[in-house]
Write an enzyme that holds these catalytic residues in place. Structure first.
Site, PDB file in Angstrom:
ATOM      1  CG  HIS A   1       0.378 -11.472 -10.191  1.00 45.76           C
ATOM      2  ND1 HIS A   1      -0.579 -10.846  -9.421  1.00 45.76           N
ATOM      3  CD2 HIS A   1       1.486 -10.689 -10.088  1.00 45.76           C
ATOM      4  CE1 HIS A   1      -0.083  -9.748  -8.892  1.00 45.76           C
ATOM      5  NE2 HIS A   1       1.185  -9.644  -9.276  1.00 45.76           N
ATOM      6  CD  GLU A   2       5.096 -11.376 -10.571  1.00 45.11           C
ATOM      7  OE1 GLU A   2       5.333 -10.304 -11.152  1.00 45.11           O
ATOM      8  OE2 GLU A   2       4.853 -11.433  -9.356  1.00 45.11           O
TER       9      GLU A   2
ATOM     10  CG  HIS B   1       1.758  -5.353  -3.394  1.00 44.69           C
ATOM     11  ND1 HIS B   1       2.771  -4.435  -3.238  1.00 44.69           N
ATOM     12  CD2 HIS B   1       2.140  -6.164  -4.417  1.00 44.69           C
ATOM     13  CE1 HIS B   1       3.722  -4.683  -4.108  1.00 44.69           C
ATOM     14  NE2 HIS B   1       3.360  -5.713  -4.836  1.00 44.69           N
TER      15      HIS B   1
ATOM     16  CG  ASP C   1       2.237  -1.765  -0.623  1.00 48.31           C
ATOM     17  OD1 ASP C   1       1.778  -2.535  -1.493  1.00 48.31           O
ATOM     18  OD2 ASP C   1       3.453  -1.683  -0.375  1.00 48.31           O
TER      19      ASP C   1
ATOM     20  CD  GLU D   1       0.515  -6.285  -7.504  1.00 48.26           C
ATOM     21  OE1 GLU D   1       0.738  -7.476  -7.200  1.00 48.26           O
ATOM     22  OE2 GLU D   1       1.309  -5.595  -8.174  1.00 48.26           O
TER      23      GLU D   1
ATOM     24  CG  HIS E   1       2.899  -6.992 -13.129  1.00 46.74           C
ATOM     25  ND1 HIS E   1       2.142  -5.919 -12.721  1.00 46.74           N
ATOM     26  CD2 HIS E   1       3.064  -7.760 -12.015  1.00 46.74           C
ATOM     27  CE1 HIS E   1       1.863  -6.040 -11.425  1.00 46.74           C
ATOM     28  NE2 HIS E   1       2.408  -7.148 -10.980  1.00 46.74           N
TER      29      HIS E   1
ATOM     30  CE1 TYR F   1       2.519  -2.486  -9.570  1.00 47.45           C
ATOM     31  CE2 TYR F   1       4.051  -1.885  -7.850  1.00 47.45           C
ATOM     32  CZ  TYR F   1       3.141  -2.765  -8.381  1.00 47.45           C
ATOM     33  OH  TYR F   1       2.843  -3.928  -7.701  1.00 47.45           O
TER      34      TYR F   1
END
Length: 542
Positions: free
Chosen positions: A356-357, A444, A442, A380, A360, A371
C-alpha cells in the site's frame, strides 16, 4: 484517533501532500482471441532503464514542438515527467507545466501519440487557459509564511511548526488560474508522524486556496508471512539486508529514532529474525519481504521496473519512534517507514501495508493524484487496490490474498481489518457509494467508493466465499454485477492510473479513465468495458 497508513506525494512540479495507510447482470464471457489481442497490443512494454531514458530524451527534445501542437501560450513550457509505451507503439507522455518560469499546480497533462508520432488525444488536469495578469505578488512572502504556520497549528494541530520560504506558483487545480505562494510547513503531528503541510495562498489577496498534508498515516522468519526467502548481499563482515536484484533496496534500523537514515541491517549467518516482535530483525524481514513482493508484482504484472519505473530501489526504515502505530511513504527520501505499534511489539510491516505504502510512490510518479477531495480518495484507494493485488500475487500460505486491508496488524485491537473492499462501510466510516459531498470526507474513507468498485469489478455483487473469507457486496441500486476477474481489473486500474488520470481526477473522470483503459485492453464491445460501467454504476458513479 483512528490510525491511517501514509505517504508523501507531489502535484504538478511542486511537492504537495499525500497520505498513508491506511447495473443489471453483465455476462463475463470467455476471453477469446480478440480480447487477448487487444490486451497484448495495449499493455505497457517492459522497459529497461536505458530504453526508458531514451524515450524520456526523445520527449525532452520534442517538448517545444508538442507545446506548439497543443496550442499552449508563449509563456508556457512543458516539463517531461514520464513516458509509457504500449506494445502497439502508442506512447503516453506525462508532462507538468510552467508559466513564465513558475510551476503550474494542476497543470499536468498526458499526451497520447500513435506509433508514427501523431497526437491521438490529450488528457488534462485542467481545461482552463493558463494565464495571469501579473507574476508580481501583492502580498509579501513573509505574510504567506505566517499565514501558513497559523493554518498548520489551527487546522492540523501540528507541533513545532516551521515554515520554509514560500515559493511563487500558478494555482490551476481549481477555479480560474491565479498567482499564488506555496509554503511548506514542517513539524510533528499529534501521533508522532512527521508533518509536511503544503499551504497554497493567493498572492494577491492572501486567501488560503488549498492545503495538503504530504505525510499522513496511513531466507528469514517474518512476523506475518512465516518463513520467507530474502535477497541479501555479502558484506565485509557477514550479510547485509540489501537486494541488488531489485534496484539495491536496503532496509535500515532507526532504533527508536524519528530522524536520519538509520543503520543498515546486518547478520552473521544470513538467517534473519525469529518471527517474534521482540526480535529487532523480525520487522526488518517483513519490510524487506514486502519490498520484494511489491517490486515483483509491478514488474511481472505491469512491466514496471521499480516505483519510479527507472529500475532504482527504494529504502525501508523500521523501528520508527516509540509505540508508533503507523507507517508512511515519503517521496523526499524515497523510503518506507514503519512504526512498531503499541508496546513496540506489533510492527506495521504486514505485506498489504508495505505494498500500500510503496504504491503511493507509484501514484506520485504517475498520475500524482492530489491528496485532497475526490482525487485524494482515489489516491488512497489506488494503494489499497495494489496492496491487495500484491498480496494475492505473493501466494503466501501464512498471509493469503484477500479483500481486507491491514487484517494482520490488528490496529483496532479486536482482530478486525482496517478496511473492507466488498462493503467499505463495515469499518464504521468508509463510503460504500458515491454521494454529493464525497470529496469533503476524509480520503481514507472516501476511498471506499473506488475500493468497492474494484471489488465489484473483480468478483461481482452478492455473497461469495474466497479462500475461506466470506464477502457480501451490495450495489447502490440493488442490481446484480458480474465480476470480470481480479487479473483484468488490476490491469485496467493500472492503465487508467498511468495513462488517463491526472492530478485532479475525480470519481466521474475515474469512470471515464477506466472505460478508456478497458477499451484499449479488451475492445469497446467487450464484457470488460460493460463490467467497468456496471461496477461504477453499482457504486453510484455515473
Amino acid at each position: 484517533m483512528t490510525p491511517h497508513i501514509s505517504r508523501t506525494t507531489r502535484i504538478a512540479g511542486a511537492s504537495v501532500a499525500a497520505a498513508a495507510l491506511l447495473a443489471a447482470g453483465i455476462a463475463t464471457g470467455t476471453a477469446g482471441a480478440a480480447p487477448a489481442a487487444h490486451e497484448a497490443a495495449a499493455s505497457p512494454v517492459k522497459m529497461t532503464a536505458s530504453h526508458r531514458a531514451e524515450l524520456l530524451r526523445d520527449a525532452q527534445a520534442t517538448k517545444a514542438k508538442t507545446a506548439e501542437e497543443l496550442g499552449l501560450g508563449s509563456k508556457e513550457k512543458l516539463v517531461v515527467k514520464d513516458v509509457i509505451k504500449d506494445a502497439d507503439g502508442t506512447t503516453h507522455t506525462r508532462y507538468e507545466r510552467t508559466y513564465d518560469g513558475l510551476p503550474v499546480l494542476g497543470g499536468d497533462l498526458v499526451v497520447h501519440q500513435a506509433k508514427g508520432g501523431a497526437i491521438k488525444s490529450t488528457t488534462k488536469a485542467t481545461k482552463a487557459t493558463i494565464k495571469v495578469a501579473s507574476t508580481t505578488p501583492k502580498i509579501a512572502p513573509k505574510s504567506a509564511a505566517i499565514s501558513a504556520e497559523s493554518v498548520s497549528g489551527k487546522t492540523e494541530g501540528i507541533k513545532k511548526s516551521d515554515a520554509a520560504s514560500p515559493n511563487k506558483v500558478i494555482w490551476a487545480a481549481s477555479g480560474k488560474p491565479v498567482l499564488a505562494y506555496e509554503t511548506v510547513v514542517k513539524g510533528v503531528q499529534k501521533d508522532g508522524t512527521p508533518s509536511e503541510l503544503h499551504v497554497v495562498t493567493d498572492a494577491s489577496t492572501g486567501k488560503k486556496l488549498f492545503q495538503h498534508q504530504a505525510i499522513e498515516t496511513g531466507a528469514g522468519t517474518s512476523m506475518y508471512g512465516g518463513k520467507v526467502e530474502l535477497a541479501t548481499k555479502k558484506g565485509g563482515s557477514g550479510f547485509e539486508l540489501t537486494d541488488d536484484s531489485r534496484g539495491g533496496h536496503s532496509t535500515f534500523d532507526l532504533g527508536g529514532s524519528e530522524s536520519g537514515e538509520g543503520k543498515l541491517l546486518t547478520d552473521d549467518d544470513d538467517t534473519w529474525g525469529t518471527g517474534k516482535g521482540d526480535d529487532p530483525q523480525t520487522a526488518a524481514v517483513d519490510a524487506a519481504y514486502g519490498a520484494q513482493v511489491t517490486w515483483d508484482y509491478y514488474k511481472n504484472v505491469h512491466g514496471r521496473s521499480g516505483i519510479n519505473g527507472d529500475g532504482k530501489g527504494a529504502t525501508s526504515r523500521v523501528h520508527y519512534g516509540q509505540n508508533y502505530v503507523n507507517a508512511f511513504w515519503d517521496d523526499s527520501c524515497f523510503c518506507m517507514t514503519y512504526g512498531d505499534g503499541e508496546g513496540n511489539t506489533h510492527p506495521l510491516t504486514a505485506l498489504d501495508v508495505a505494498a500500500h505504502e510503496m504504491s503511493h510512490g507509484v501514484t506520485s510518479a504517475t498520475a500524482n493524484l492530489e491528496y485532497s477531495g475526490e482525487s485524494g480518495g482515489l489516491n488512497e484507494a489506488t494503494s489499497d487496490i495494489f496492496g491487495t493485488s500484491a498480496e494475492f500475487s505473493a501466494k503466501n500460505a501464512e498471509d493469503p490474498g484477500d479483500y481486507l486491508i491491514g487484517e494482520k496488524i490488528d490496529i483496532n485491537g479486536d482482530g478486525s481489518p482496517l478496511r473492507y473492499m466488498d462493503k467499505p462501510s463495515k469499518d464504521g466510516n468508509s463510503l460504500d457509494f458515491w454521494k454529493e459531498g464525497a470529496g469533503d470526507v476524509d480520503v481514507h474513507y472516501s476511498s471506499g467508493i473506488a475500493n468497492h468498485f474494484f471489488y465489484l469489478l473483480s468478483e461481482g455483487s452478492g455473497p461469495k466465499e474466497i479462500d475461506g473469507v466470506k464477502y457480501d457486496s451490495p450495489t447502490a441500486d440493488g442490481s446484480k454485477v458480474e465480476g470480470i476477474g481480479r487479473d483484468k481489473a488490476e490491469k485496467i486500474w493500472y492503465k487508467a492510473l498511468t495513462e488517463y488520470m491526472t492530478s485532479t481526477t475525480d470519481y466521474k473522470a475515474a469512470r471515464e479513465a477506466t472505460v478508456k483503459a478497458a477499451t484499449d485492453l479488451y475492445g469497446a464491445d467487450g464484457a470488460e468495458v460493460k463490467g467497468v460501467e456496471a461496477a461504477w454504476t453499482g457504486v453510484a458513479v455515473k
